[in-house]
Design an enzyme around this catalytic site. Sequence first.
Site, short mmCIF file in Angstrom:
data_model
loop_
_atom_site.label_atom_id
_atom_site.label_comp_id
_atom_site.label_asym_id
_atom_site.label_seq_id
_atom_site.Cartn_x
_atom_site.Cartn_y
_atom_site.Cartn_z
N HIS A 102 5.60 19.35 42.03
CA HIS A 102 4.65 18.73 42.96
C HIS A 102 5.28 17.58 43.72
O HIS A 102 6.27 16.99 43.30
CB HIS A 102 3.41 18.21 42.21
CG HIS A 102 3.72 17.07 41.28
ND1 HIS A 102 4.38 17.24 40.08
CD2 HIS A 102 3.49 15.74 41.39
CE1 HIS A 102 4.53 16.08 39.48
NE2 HIS A 102 4.00 15.14 40.25
N ASP A 104 3.77 13.91 45.04
CA ASP A 104 2.63 13.15 44.53
C ASP A 104 1.50 13.02 45.55
O ASP A 104 1.73 12.67 46.71
CB ASP A 104 3.08 11.73 44.14
CG ASP A 104 3.95 11.72 42.90
OD1 ASP A 104 3.75 12.57 42.02
OD2 ASP A 104 4.82 10.83 42.81
N HIS A 258 8.94 17.13 42.36
CA HIS A 258 9.47 16.85 41.03
C HIS A 258 8.59 17.51 39.98
O HIS A 258 7.45 17.91 40.26
CB HIS A 258 9.62 15.35 40.78
CG HIS A 258 8.35 14.57 40.90
ND1 HIS A 258 7.81 14.20 42.11
CD2 HIS A 258 7.51 14.09 39.96
CE1 HIS A 258 6.70 13.54 41.91
NE2 HIS A 258 6.47 13.45 40.61
N ARG A 273 4.23 3.73 36.14
CA ARG A 273 4.58 4.12 37.51
C ARG A 273 3.83 3.30 38.54
O ARG A 273 2.63 3.04 38.38
CB ARG A 273 4.23 5.60 37.70
CG ARG A 273 4.66 6.19 39.01
CD ARG A 273 4.16 7.60 39.18
NE ARG A 273 2.72 7.62 39.40
CZ ARG A 273 1.95 8.70 39.36
NH1 ARG A 273 2.48 9.88 39.10
NH2 ARG A 273 0.67 8.62 39.57
#
Length: 282
Positions: A102, A104, A258, A273
């Site tokens: 995907h 993000d 990723h 994150r």
Amino acid sequence: MSAYRHITVSPLAGALGAEIGGVDIAAGLDDATVAEIRRALLEHLVIFFRDQRLDDASHKAFSRRFGRLFVHPNFDLGQADPEIVRLVRQPGDTRIVGEEWHTDTTMMPAPPMGAILYALDVPPYGGDTLFANQYLAFETLSDGMKAMLTGLRAVHSDIRVAGPQAGLNARRSSRVREDANWRPTESVHPVVRTHPETGRRCLFVNHSYTCRFDGMTERESRPLLDFLLEHGHRPEFTCRFRWAAGSIAFWDNRCTKHLAIHDAGPFPRRMQRTQIAGDPVV
Ligand code: SIN
């Protein structure tokens, strides 16, 4: 491309990825070093740092050197600091965040330009992350396919990754919004985007969010979409990062996909994150 004077840059794979050395992020960075880090990001698409010691404040301060922080609407659960998302995998979790290829948060009209993921606690083996270069994904298509995709748009929705219908909270430790007031967010983006800084064109569809081409049904879209999704992570377009506590991955979310490998078995994995705001996709 001129040489780097403030950082070292060691490529990790032919397609993308480089390890950056010579920086202590928590100590604070001067403008020249930040400019070189940004240049390395544009050149290598995902960059990695080792042996850093970040707390929430220094993680956010470093992220802000590259733009405004983005608050992920599906991870905004009323916690004290929604600018940091805790990605926790506990033994027994049968699902993890990011286990499909995907880019993000592409259900947003302006998806984040990047993300900075910091490892707190990693398994002794397993739990690596894969990245794929979407410039190469586009550039390796035939001229006929490139021409067909140019002008095509796709619908991106978060229906599979959040909300009551996805029902992921029962199966994993990192929680997303599943309350009755949650509604899917949808945006329509070009299938081929132009990177706002490099001017290069890349493929912009992904497994988690892209559900169909604009103006077509899901069934009509599926064959071509499946081809593009699989093509986008051919092994020669990828790199693989092995984490250690204190490692950081900073990816350019405009031209990469990723995937977090779901193979940590009996071990916990704890990451945090930030995401950096981006521009509408053109
Ligand atoms: C993500 O998809 O942002 C998480 C990647 C990872 O945990 O390796």
